[in-house]
Design a protein around this motif. Structure first.
Motif, short mmCIF file in Angstrom:
data_model
loop_
_atom_site.label_atom_id
_atom_site.label_comp_id
_atom_site.label_asym_id
_atom_site.label_seq_id
_atom_site.Cartn_x
_atom_site.Cartn_y
_atom_site.Cartn_z
N LEU A 210 8.89 -6.73 14.88
CA LEU A 210 9.05 -5.35 14.41
C LEU A 210 9.92 -5.26 13.16
O LEU A 210 9.52 -4.61 12.17
CB LEU A 210 9.63 -4.48 15.53
N PRO A 211 11.10 -5.89 13.11
CA PRO A 211 11.89 -5.85 11.87
C PRO A 211 11.15 -6.48 10.69
O PRO A 211 11.29 -6.00 9.56
CB PRO A 211 13.15 -6.67 12.23
N ILE A 212 10.39 -7.55 10.94
CA ILE A 212 9.64 -8.18 9.86
C ILE A 212 8.61 -7.22 9.28
O ILE A 212 8.47 -7.07 8.07
CB ILE A 212 8.96 -9.47 10.35
N ILE A 213 7.87 -6.56 10.17
CA ILE A 213 6.84 -5.61 9.73
C ILE A 213 7.47 -4.47 8.94
O ILE A 213 6.95 -4.05 7.89
CB ILE A 213 6.07 -5.06 10.95
N ILE A 214 8.62 -3.99 9.41
CA ILE A 214 9.30 -2.88 8.74
C ILE A 214 9.78 -3.30 7.35
O ILE A 214 9.58 -2.59 6.36
CB ILE A 214 10.47 -2.38 9.59
N ALA A 215 10.43 -4.46 7.27
CA ALA A 215 10.94 -4.94 5.98
C ALA A 215 9.81 -5.19 5.00
O ALA A 215 9.90 -4.83 3.82
CB ALA A 215 11.76 -6.22 6.19
N LEU A 216 8.74 -5.81 5.47
CA LEU A 216 7.58 -6.05 4.61
C LEU A 216 6.97 -4.74 4.13
O LEU A 216 6.58 -4.60 2.97
CB LEU A 216 6.52 -6.87 5.35
N GLY A 217 6.89 -3.78 5.04
CA GLY A 217 6.33 -2.49 4.68
C GLY A 217 7.15 -1.78 3.62
O GLY A 217 6.60 -1.24 2.65
N ILE A 218 8.46 -1.77 3.78
CA ILE A 218 9.34 -1.11 2.81
C ILE A 218 9.25 -1.80 1.45
O ILE A 218 9.12 -1.15 0.41
CB ILE A 218 10.79 -1.12 3.32
N GLY A 219 9.33 -3.14 1.45
CA GLY A 219 9.23 -3.88 0.19
C GLY A 219 7.91 -3.65 -0.50
O GLY A 219 7.86 -3.45 -1.73
N THR A 220 6.84 -3.65 0.28
CA THR A 220 5.50 -3.45 -0.28
C THR A 220 5.36 -2.06 -0.89
O THR A 220 4.82 -1.90 -1.99
CB THR A 220 4.43 -3.65 0.80
N ILE A 221 5.86 -1.05 -0.19
CA ILE A 221 5.77 0.32 -0.69
C ILE A 221 6.56 0.49 -1.98
O ILE A 221 6.09 1.11 -2.95
CB ILE A 221 6.26 1.31 0.38
#
Length: 327
Positions: free
Chosen positions: A105-116
């Motif tokens: 979950l933290p990985i998905i969140i961090a990747l999502g924020i960075g990608t956005i």
């Protein structure tokens, strides 16, 4: 041997030899018991320390090849890190107890924020024809502000051990951050050198007008490049939080400068169109070994910053000289 092509590799091994000799001199002078620089433990420390900046520099390489720059990666790293950390600590009540969820979950969140964040950078600068310097500086400020706002300026601590394994764990004696760096490097190298997208990246950086005439969607390539850079900043944020055991609001300060330094020292031209990930890798290694050697010799961080600045200027001067000789 082509000195321009292999000069960065020669410089790295020359630096290692010089540091080794200095270590032997220190032993003879009775200041060191043995050459700690050459020890396996120290080499793993160097690799672990440079893994974060290495991942940022890989993303920065794509951006600089397109004749751009991303000044926001340090702030995006901090934002990704602190928001993801809130889902990996019991302090916020958002932590997941399952081993897989605590990591995924933290990985998905961090990747999502960075990608956005990267997507916003690329979209704004390509659609409105703005300078990357201005757009990414705006994101630098905005992301840092959101980082502070998300926790009222407080750090997020007491991350669960499952998540911390990403930054402190080992697989067959190799630190997990180093393995992540190797995976990211290999994947990025294949993307840049073995795919149509990679060829388009070089074409856009070399001559965007010609690239557009050839049917390449220049705006799309730039958007994808900055999105990739943002995603990698998210990955770097995960590693930093997991390694330190907490997410700090001031994390990532000046990390963009280290990433740019590694790319430029590695031979990638700031004017775009030329460069390689192998050169960036050795640029990262040079900075890492140099910083480690200066630490061992007791040189303060102030002098290290000065030396790093000198290296950047020298690398840019060399690049300018090469460009002039080609013209």
């Amino acid at each position: 041997m082509n000195i321009q092509r292999y000069g960065i590799i020669i410089a790295f091994f020359a630096l290692c030899i010089i540091v080794t000799i200095i270590g032997e001199i220190q032993i003879l002078r009775g200041k060191w018991d043995y050459n700690y620089f050459l020890s396996q433990g120290n080499m793993l420390i160097v690799l672990r320390q440079l893994s974060i900046n290495g991942i940022l520099a890989i993303g920065m390489t794509f951006v600089i090849i397109t004749a751009g720059v991303d000044l926001s990666v340090g702030s995006v790293l901090a934002l990704s890190s602190i928001v993801a950390a809130r889902f990996a600590t019991t302090n916020t009540g958002l932590s997941w107890t399952g081993t897989v969820d605590a990591i995924a979950l933290p990985i998905i969140i961090a990747l999502g924020i960075g990608t956005i964040c990267g997507l916003i950078n690329g979209t704004i600068l390509s659609r409105f024809k703005l300078q990357p310097f201005i757009v990414t500086m705006g994101m630098l400020s905005a992301a840092r502000g959101l980082t502070l706002l998300s926790t009222d300026g407080n750090p997020v601590s007491q991350l669960n051990e499952n998540f911390r394994w990403i930054g402190k764990g080992h697989v067959m004696g190799i630190p997990v951050p180093v393995l992540i760096l190797v995976f990211v490097f290999i994947s990025a190298w294949i993307l840049l050198n073995k795919t149509k997208f990679g060829r388009y990246v070089y074409a856009v950086g070399g001559n965007p007008k010609s690239a557009r005439t050839s049917g390449i969607n220049v705006n799309k390539i730039k958007i994808l490049v900055y999105t990739l850079c943002g995603a990698l900043a998210g990955i770097a944020g995960i590693i930093l939080a997991a390694r330190t055991g907490s997410a700090q609001t001031d994390a990532g300060n000046a990390y963009e400068l280290d990433a740019i330094a590694a790319v430029v020292i590695g031979g990638t031209s700031m004017s775009g169109g030329t460069g390689s990930l192998v050169g960036t890798l050795f640029g990262i290694l040079i900075i890492g070994v140099l910083s480690n050697a200066l630490d061992l010799l007791g040189v303060t961080s102030y002098y290290q910053q000065i030396l790093k600045g000198v290296l950047i200027v020298v690398a840019v001067l060399i690049d300018s000289s090469r460009k002039s000789s080609r013209d």
